[in-house]
Design a protein around this motif. Structure first.
Motif, mmCIF file in Angstrom:
data_model
loop_
_atom_site.group_PDB
_atom_site.id
_atom_site.type_symbol
_atom_site.label_atom_id
_atom_site.label_comp_id
_atom_site.label_asym_id
_atom_site.label_seq_id
_atom_site.Cartn_x
_atom_site.Cartn_y
_atom_site.Cartn_z
ATOM 1 N N PRO A 193 0.806 -1.226 0.000
ATOM 2 C CA PRO A 193 0.000 0.000 0.000
ATOM 3 C C PRO A 193 0.838 1.275 0.000
ATOM 4 C CG PRO A 193 -0.073 -1.051 2.152
ATOM 5 C CD PRO A 193 0.600 -2.019 1.226
ATOM 6 N N MET A 194 2.142 1.168 0.206
ATOM 7 C CA MET A 194 2.988 2.366 0.238
ATOM 8 C C MET A 194 2.940 3.118 -1.095
ATOM 9 S SD MET A 194 6.857 0.789 -0.055
ATOM 10 C CE MET A 194 7.339 -0.185 -1.497
ATOM 11 N N TRP A 195 2.676 2.406 -2.189
ATOM 12 C CA TRP A 195 2.707 3.059 -3.498
ATOM 13 C C TRP A 195 1.565 4.077 -3.655
ATOM 14 C CZ3 TRP A 195 7.025 2.324 -6.124
ATOM 15 C CH2 TRP A 195 7.739 1.128 -5.954
ATOM 16 N N SER A 196 0.565 4.000 -2.827
ATOM 17 C CA SER A 196 -0.575 4.914 -2.956
ATOM 18 C C SER A 196 -0.175 6.367 -2.695
ATOM 19 C CB SER A 196 -1.700 4.513 -1.997
ATOM 20 O OG SER A 196 -1.267 4.629 -0.654
ATOM 21 N N SER A 197 0.963 6.576 -2.074
ATOM 22 C CA SER A 197 1.399 7.944 -1.785
ATOM 23 C C SER A 197 2.167 8.557 -2.948
ATOM 24 C CB SER A 197 2.263 7.968 -0.520
ATOM 25 O OG SER A 197 3.457 7.228 -0.717
ATOM 26 N N THR A 198 2.335 7.799 -4.013
ATOM 27 C CA THR A 198 3.023 8.326 -5.196
ATOM 28 C C THR A 198 2.252 9.491 -5.803
ATOM 29 O OG1 THR A 198 4.125 6.260 -5.810
ATOM 30 C CG2 THR A 198 3.637 7.784 -7.587
ATOM 31 N N ASN A 199 2.982 10.479 -6.266
ATOM 32 C CA ASN A 199 2.387 11.578 -7.010
ATOM 33 C C ASN A 199 2.337 11.157 -8.480
ATOM 34 O OD1 ASN A 199 1.399 14.114 -7.687
ATOM 35 N ND2 ASN A 199 3.442 15.013 -7.856
ATOM 36 N N TRP A 200 1.262 10.473 -8.868
ATOM 37 C CA TRP A 200 1.172 9.889 -10.197
ATOM 38 C C TRP A 200 1.241 10.949 -11.282
ATOM 39 C CZ3 TRP A 200 1.824 4.868 -10.127
ATOM 40 C CH2 TRP A 200 1.410 4.122 -9.041
ATOM 41 N N GLY A 201 2.036 10.638 -12.329
ATOM 42 C CA GLY A 201 2.132 11.535 -13.468
ATOM 43 C C GLY A 201 1.066 11.207 -14.503
ATOM 44 N N GLN A 202 1.286 11.691 -15.715
ATOM 45 C CA GLN A 202 0.329 11.481 -16.799
ATOM 46 C C GLN A 202 0.435 10.095 -17.394
ATOM 47 O OE1 GLN A 202 -2.100 13.718 -17.829
ATOM 48 N NE2 GLN A 202 -1.461 14.690 -15.906
ATOM 49 N N GLY A 203 1.574 9.467 -17.227
ATOM 50 C CA GLY A 203 1.768 8.157 -17.809
ATOM 51 C C GLY A 203 2.116 8.240 -19.287
ATOM 52 N N THR A 204 2.447 7.083 -19.842
ATOM 53 C CA THR A 204 2.744 6.999 -21.264
ATOM 54 C C THR A 204 2.026 5.788 -21.837
ATOM 55 O OG1 THR A 204 4.542 6.982 -22.898
ATOM 56 C CG2 THR A 204 4.903 5.702 -20.893
ATOM 57 N N GLN A 205 1.391 5.971 -22.972
ATOM 58 C CA GLN A 205 0.551 4.932 -23.565
ATOM 59 C C GLN A 205 1.400 3.917 -24.329
ATOM 60 O OE1 GLN A 205 -3.017 4.540 -23.567
ATOM 61 N NE2 GLN A 205 -2.483 2.564 -24.499
ATOM 62 N N VAL A 206 1.114 2.649 -24.061
ATOM 63 C CA VAL A 206 1.728 1.540 -24.798
ATOM 64 C C VAL A 206 0.597 0.749 -25.445
ATOM 65 C CG1 VAL A 206 3.010 -0.616 -24.600
ATOM 66 C CG2 VAL A 206 3.751 1.399 -23.311
ATOM 67 N N THR A 207 0.674 0.577 -26.742
ATOM 68 C CA THR A 207 -0.343 -0.172 -27.471
ATOM 69 C C THR A 207 0.339 -1.265 -28.276
ATOM 70 O OG1 THR A 207 -1.736 1.802 -27.653
ATOM 71 C CG2 THR A 207 -2.235 -0.044 -29.112
ATOM 72 N N VAL A 208 -0.072 -2.504 -28.020
ATOM 73 C CA VAL A 208 0.508 -3.649 -28.717
ATOM 74 C C VAL A 208 -0.587 -4.307 -29.545
ATOM 75 C CG1 VAL A 208 1.806 -5.791 -28.487
ATOM 76 C CG2 VAL A 208 2.080 -3.989 -26.767
ATOM 77 N N SER A 209 -0.363 -4.393 -30.825
ATOM 78 C CA SER A 209 -1.354 -4.979 -31.727
ATOM 79 C C SER A 209 -0.923 -6.383 -32.126
ATOM 80 C CB SER A 209 -1.527 -4.101 -32.956
ATOM 81 O OG SER A 209 -0.289 -3.952 -33.627
ATOM 82 N N SER A 210 -1.935 -7.208 -32.360
ATOM 83 C CA SER A 210 -1.652 -8.612 -32.708
ATOM 84 C C SER A 210 -1.442 -8.779 -34.201
ATOM 85 C CB SER A 210 -2.802 -9.495 -32.241
ATOM 86 O OG SER A 210 -4.000 -9.061 -32.812
#
Length: 130
Positions: free
Chosen positions: A113-130
C-alpha cells in the motif's frame, strides 16, 4: 512531492520492444522505491516492476518476468523499463512511481500500500497490436 515524467510509449506489433523512461524532478534518497505500474483498458492499475535504490534489488510481476527489465542510470537520474516480447495484454498506460520505502523487506513489494502515496504523473501509452 516528487514530480515524475514518463516517456517512450508507442504502438508496436506483438513481439516488438519498447523502452520507457522516467525522470524524477529531483534526486531521491536511498530509502526510496521506484517502480513501473500500468493500467490496461477496463482494468485496475497493477505493479509491473520495482527498483530499490538502497540495494538495487528488483521485483517483477509474474506476467512480465523474463520479458521486462527495470534499471536506473544514476548519472542521469532516470529510471527505465525495457519491454521485450510484447503482447496485446501489455497494452495500457504505464506510470512511474516513487515512494519512501515502508516495511522490513529488502526489496520493494509491488502490491504494498505504500505506493498509494506516489504523485502519479500522466503516464505513457503503450499499445501492442496482434
Amino acid at each position: 512531492q516528487v514530480q515524475l515524467v514518463e516517456s517512450g510509449g508507442g504502438s508496436v506489433q506483438a513481439g516488438g520492444s519498447l523502452r520507457l523512461s522516467c525522470a524524477p524532478s529531483r534526486y531521491l534518497p536511498s530509502d526510496y522505491c521506484l517502480g513501473w505500474f500500468r493500467q490496461g483498458p477496463g482494468k485496475e492499475r497493477e505493479g509491473v516492476a520495482s527498483f530499490y535504490l538502497s540495494n538495487r534489488r528488483t521485483a517483477y510481476a509474474d506476467s512480465v518476468k523474463g520479458r521486462f527489465a527495470i534499471s536506473r542510470d544514476n548519472a542521469k537520474n532516470t529510471l527505465y523499463l525495457q519491454m521485450n516480447s510484447l503482447n496485446p495484454e501489455d497494452t495500457g498506460i504505464y506510470y512511474c512511481a516513487a515512494v519512501r520505502k515502508i516495511g522490513p523487506s529488502t526489496l520493494c513489494i509491488l502490491d504494498s500500500p505504500m505506493w498509494s502515496s506516489t504523485n502519479w504523473g500522466q503516464g505513457t501509452q503503450v499499445t501492442v497490436s496482434s
